[in-house]
Every structure is written in structure tokens, then in C-alpha cells.
Design a protein around this motif. Structure first.
Motif, PDB file in Angstrom:
ATOM      1  N   LYS A 123       0.855  -1.175  -0.132  1.00 36.02           N
ATOM      2  CA  LYS A 123      -0.008   0.137   0.058  1.00 36.02           C
ATOM      3  C   LYS A 123       1.007   1.224   0.041  1.00 36.02           C
ATOM      4  N   VAL A 124       0.139   2.266  -0.552  1.00 32.71           N
ATOM      5  CA  VAL A 124       0.991   3.625  -0.530  1.00 32.71           C
ATOM      6  C   VAL A 124       0.894   3.985   1.006  1.00 32.71           C
ATOM      7  N   ALA A 125       2.164   4.290   1.420  1.00 30.24           N
ATOM      8  CA  ALA A 125       2.367   4.611   2.926  1.00 30.24           C
ATOM      9  C   ALA A 125       2.521   6.146   3.160  1.00 30.24           C
ATOM     10  N   ALA A 126       2.941   6.761   2.090  1.00 29.70           N
ATOM     11  CA  ALA A 126       3.349   8.375   2.339  1.00 29.70           C
ATOM     12  C   ALA A 126       3.508   8.837   0.923  1.00 29.70           C
ATOM     13  N   LYS A 127       3.016  10.172   0.646  1.00 32.84           N
ATOM     14  CA  LYS A 127       3.334  10.764  -0.523  1.00 32.84           C
ATOM     15  C   LYS A 127       4.538  11.797   0.082  1.00 32.84           C
ATOM     16  N   LEU A 128       5.857  11.493  -0.704  1.00 35.80           N
ATOM     17  CA  LEU A 128       7.127  12.217  -0.216  1.00 35.80           C
ATOM     18  C   LEU A 128       7.485  13.523  -0.685  1.00 35.80           C
ATOM     19  N   ASP A 129       7.050  13.800  -1.898  1.00 37.64           N
ATOM     20  CA  ASP A 129       7.444  14.961  -2.643  1.00 37.64           C
ATOM     21  C   ASP A 129       6.390  15.090  -3.945  1.00 37.64           C
ATOM     22  N   ASP A 130       5.611  15.985  -3.697  1.00 38.51           N
ATOM     23  CA  ASP A 130       4.688  16.398  -4.851  1.00 38.51           C
ATOM     24  C   ASP A 130       5.299  16.995  -6.079  1.00 38.51           C
ATOM     25  N   GLU A 131       6.323  17.767  -5.914  1.00 37.40           N
ATOM     26  CA  GLU A 131       7.257  18.194  -7.104  1.00 37.40           C
ATOM     27  C   GLU A 131       7.871  16.933  -7.964  1.00 37.40           C
ATOM     28  N   ALA A 132       8.432  16.012  -7.248  1.00 43.04           N
ATOM     29  CA  ALA A 132       9.124  14.932  -7.752  1.00 43.04           C
ATOM     30  C   ALA A 132       8.170  13.915  -8.205  1.00 43.04           C
ATOM     31  N   ARG A 133       6.900  13.911  -7.519  1.00 41.98           N
ATOM     32  CA  ARG A 133       5.858  12.992  -7.644  1.00 41.98           C
ATOM     33  C   ARG A 133       6.201  11.532  -7.345  1.00 41.98           C
ATOM     34  N   THR A 134       6.852  11.480  -5.757  1.00 43.54           N
ATOM     35  CA  THR A 134       7.283  10.323  -5.450  1.00 43.54           C
ATOM     36  C   THR A 134       6.404   9.835  -4.230  1.00 43.54           C
ATOM     37  N   VAL A 135       6.474   8.646  -3.947  1.00 39.72           N
ATOM     38  CA  VAL A 135       5.387   7.892  -2.747  1.00 39.72           C
ATOM     39  C   VAL A 135       6.539   6.552  -2.228  1.00 39.72           C
ATOM     40  N   ARG A 136       6.177   6.723  -1.172  1.00 39.72           N
ATOM     41  CA  ARG A 136       6.565   5.517  -0.430  1.00 39.72           C
ATOM     42  C   ARG A 136       5.510   4.135  -0.461  1.00 39.72           C
ATOM     43  N   VAL A 137       5.989   3.152  -0.669  1.00 43.46           N
ATOM     44  CA  VAL A 137       5.164   2.137  -1.047  1.00 43.46           C
ATOM     45  C   VAL A 137       5.878   0.832   0.112  1.00 43.46           C
ATOM     46  N   ASP A 138       4.826   0.494   1.231  1.00 37.94           N
ATOM     47  CA  ASP A 138       5.386  -0.528   1.958  1.00 37.94           C
ATOM     48  C   ASP A 138       4.710  -1.760   1.576  1.00 37.94           C
ATOM     49  N   LEU A 139       5.464  -2.961   1.606  1.00 39.19           N
ATOM     50  CA  LEU A 139       5.099  -4.229   1.171  1.00 39.19           C
ATOM     51  C   LEU A 139       5.082  -4.915   2.638  1.00 39.19           C
ATOM     52  N   LEU A 140       4.126  -6.210   2.316  1.00 39.99           N
ATOM     53  CA  LEU A 140       4.036  -7.097   3.313  1.00 39.99           C
ATOM     54  C   LEU A 140       4.168  -8.456   2.493  1.00 39.99           C
ATOM     55  N   ALA A 141       5.340  -9.058   3.002  1.00 40.91           N
ATOM     56  CA  ALA A 141       5.506 -10.541   2.258  1.00 40.91           C
ATOM     57  C   ALA A 141       5.460 -11.539   3.064  1.00 40.91           C
ATOM     58  N   LYS A 142       4.547 -12.581   2.836  1.00 43.47           N
ATOM     59  CA  LYS A 142       4.488 -13.668   3.730  1.00 43.47           C
ATOM     60  C   LYS A 142       4.570 -14.977   3.106  1.00 43.47           C
ATOM     61  N   SER A 143       5.073 -16.067   3.906  1.00 45.19           N
ATOM     62  CA  SER A 143       5.080 -17.247   3.343  1.00 45.19           C
ATOM     63  C   SER A 143       4.765 -18.398   4.321  1.00 45.19           C
ATOM     64  N   GLY A 144       3.729 -19.144   3.954  1.00 48.88           N
ATOM     65  CA  GLY A 144       3.313 -20.012   5.162  1.00 48.88           C
ATOM     66  C   GLY A 144       2.669 -19.354   6.304  1.00 48.88           C
ATOM     67  N   ASP A 145       2.328 -18.277   6.355  1.00 53.34           N
ATOM     68  CA  ASP A 145       1.587 -17.316   7.309  1.00 53.34           C
ATOM     69  C   ASP A 145       2.790 -16.787   8.227  1.00 53.34           C
ATOM     70  N   GLN A 146       3.884 -16.641   7.740  1.00 54.10           N
ATOM     71  CA  GLN A 146       5.127 -16.180   8.353  1.00 54.10           C
ATOM     72  C   GLN A 146       5.605 -14.881   7.530  1.00 54.10           C
ATOM     73  N   LYS A 147       5.681 -13.636   8.029  1.00 52.24           N
ATOM     74  CA  LYS A 147       6.071 -12.630   7.517  1.00 52.24           C
ATOM     75  C   LYS A 147       7.648 -13.049   7.194  1.00 52.24           C
ATOM     76  N   VAL A 148       8.110 -12.814   5.951  1.00 53.09           N
ATOM     77  CA  VAL A 148       9.183 -13.195   5.386  1.00 53.09           C
ATOM     78  C   VAL A 148      10.528 -11.882   4.817  1.00 53.09           C
ATOM     79  N   LEU A 149       9.708 -10.888   4.957  1.00 55.97           N
ATOM     80  CA  LEU A 149      10.639  -9.411   4.922  1.00 55.97           C
ATOM     81  C   LEU A 149      10.046  -8.456   5.610  1.00 55.97           C
ATOM     82  N   GLY A 150      10.732  -7.879   6.423  1.00 57.98           N
ATOM     83  CA  GLY A 150      10.506  -6.708   7.123  1.00 57.98           C
ATOM     84  C   GLY A 150      10.927  -5.379   6.440  1.00 57.98           C
ATOM     85  N   MET A 151      10.229  -4.456   7.060  1.00 62.75           N
ATOM     86  CA  MET A 151      10.766  -3.027   6.404  1.00 62.75           C
ATOM     87  C   MET A 151      10.999  -2.850   5.206  1.00 62.75           C
TER      88      MET A 151
END
Length: 144
Positions: free
Chosen positions: A108-136
Motif C-alpha cells: 500500500k501507499v504509505a506516504a506521499k513524499l514529494d509533490d514536485e518529484a511525484r514520489t511515494v513510499r510503498v510499504d510491502l508485506l511479504a508472507k510465506s506459510g503465514d510467516q512474515k518473510v520480509l520486514g521493513m
């Protein structure tokens, strides 16, 4: 190719389409060949268990690459990803059967970072077998 998502059309909280990525031992062998990472924990069950792993595990970079596909598919241009980083929290265990493993990724889009540069931060959630496999797991993306 330019990003196909317009910055003005995106709000904080916008969810990207979730995806599921199957992973088999054959995928790991192909990835090892492409990456040059032939560590036996990624293909030799006996060795993986001897070093304390539950079974053969997917390469961390393979897992990371599969996860970012949710973002690149959404934005329409891999070059729009300006930054991407993760912490590896749990391995993706890939059994030697007809199913293998599955990596489930949402974002999901977590933040709009810079209106001029049109950048956003996207946070991801990756799971395998009901366990989070990637953090941050975060990407900075330039939108149209």
C-alpha cells in the motif's frame, strides 16, 4: 516506458493489487544459475538441515525480487522504483514436493513524499506459510 499511475490519483492508503508467487525447487535451481549463488542451502536438503534449517530455502534476493513485482506491475515501469530495501525476517522454506512454497505479497501507499518529484513510499508485506518473510520492506516510486 513511463509510470502509468498518476501521482494526483493516488492517496495514502491506496492498496496495490496483491499477488501470489509460487516457488519450486526448480525455480531455485534456475535462479542459482542466473545469479551464480550456488549455496547448497538453496538446493541440498541434507545440507540445509545439517546447518539447522528446516529444509531448502529460497534465496533472499529471489524473495526480494518476487515481492517488488507487486510494485513494478502496479506502476508499469520497473525504472520508476527509485529505492527498495528490506530486512530478511524468515526464510521461504521450499519443500521437495509438487507444490513447493508460496510467497504472498500485498502493498500500500504509505506516504506521499514529494509533490514536485511525484514520489511515494510503498510499504510491502511479504508472507510465506503465514510467516512474515520480509520486514521493513519499502520502495520509493516515481509516479506519472
Amino acid at each position: 516506458m513511463a509510470a502509468k499511475i498518476a501521482y494526483d490519483a493516488v492517496e495514502v492508503g491506496t492498496e496495490l493489487p496483491a499477488q501470489v508467487f509460487p516457488v519450486t525447487r526448480a525455480d531455485l535451481v534456475r535462479y542459482a544459475g542466473a545469479s551464480g549463488d550456488f549455496n547448497p542451502i538453496h538446493w541440498n536438503e541434507k545440507f540445509a538441515k545439517e546447518v539447522g534449517l528446516p529444509d531448502v530455502i529460497a534465496h533472499g534476493m529471489f524473495t526480494m525480487a518476487e515481492a517488488i513485482r507487486v510494485v513494478t506491475d502496479w506502476v508499469g515501469d520497473p525504472g520508476a522504483v527509485l529505492e527498495y530495501g528490506v530486512r530478511f525476517t524468515k526464510p521461504v522454506v521450499v519443500p521437495n514436493d509438487d507444490k513447493g512454497a508460496v510467497i504472498e505479497v500485498g502493498a500500500k501507499v504509505a506516504a506521499k513524499l514529494d509533490d514536485e518529484a511525484r514520489t511515494v513510499r510503498v510499504d510491502l508485506l511479504a508472507k510465506s506459510g503465514d510467516q512474515k518473510v520480509l520486514g521493513m520492506s519499502r520502495a520509493v516510486v516515481k509516479l506519472a
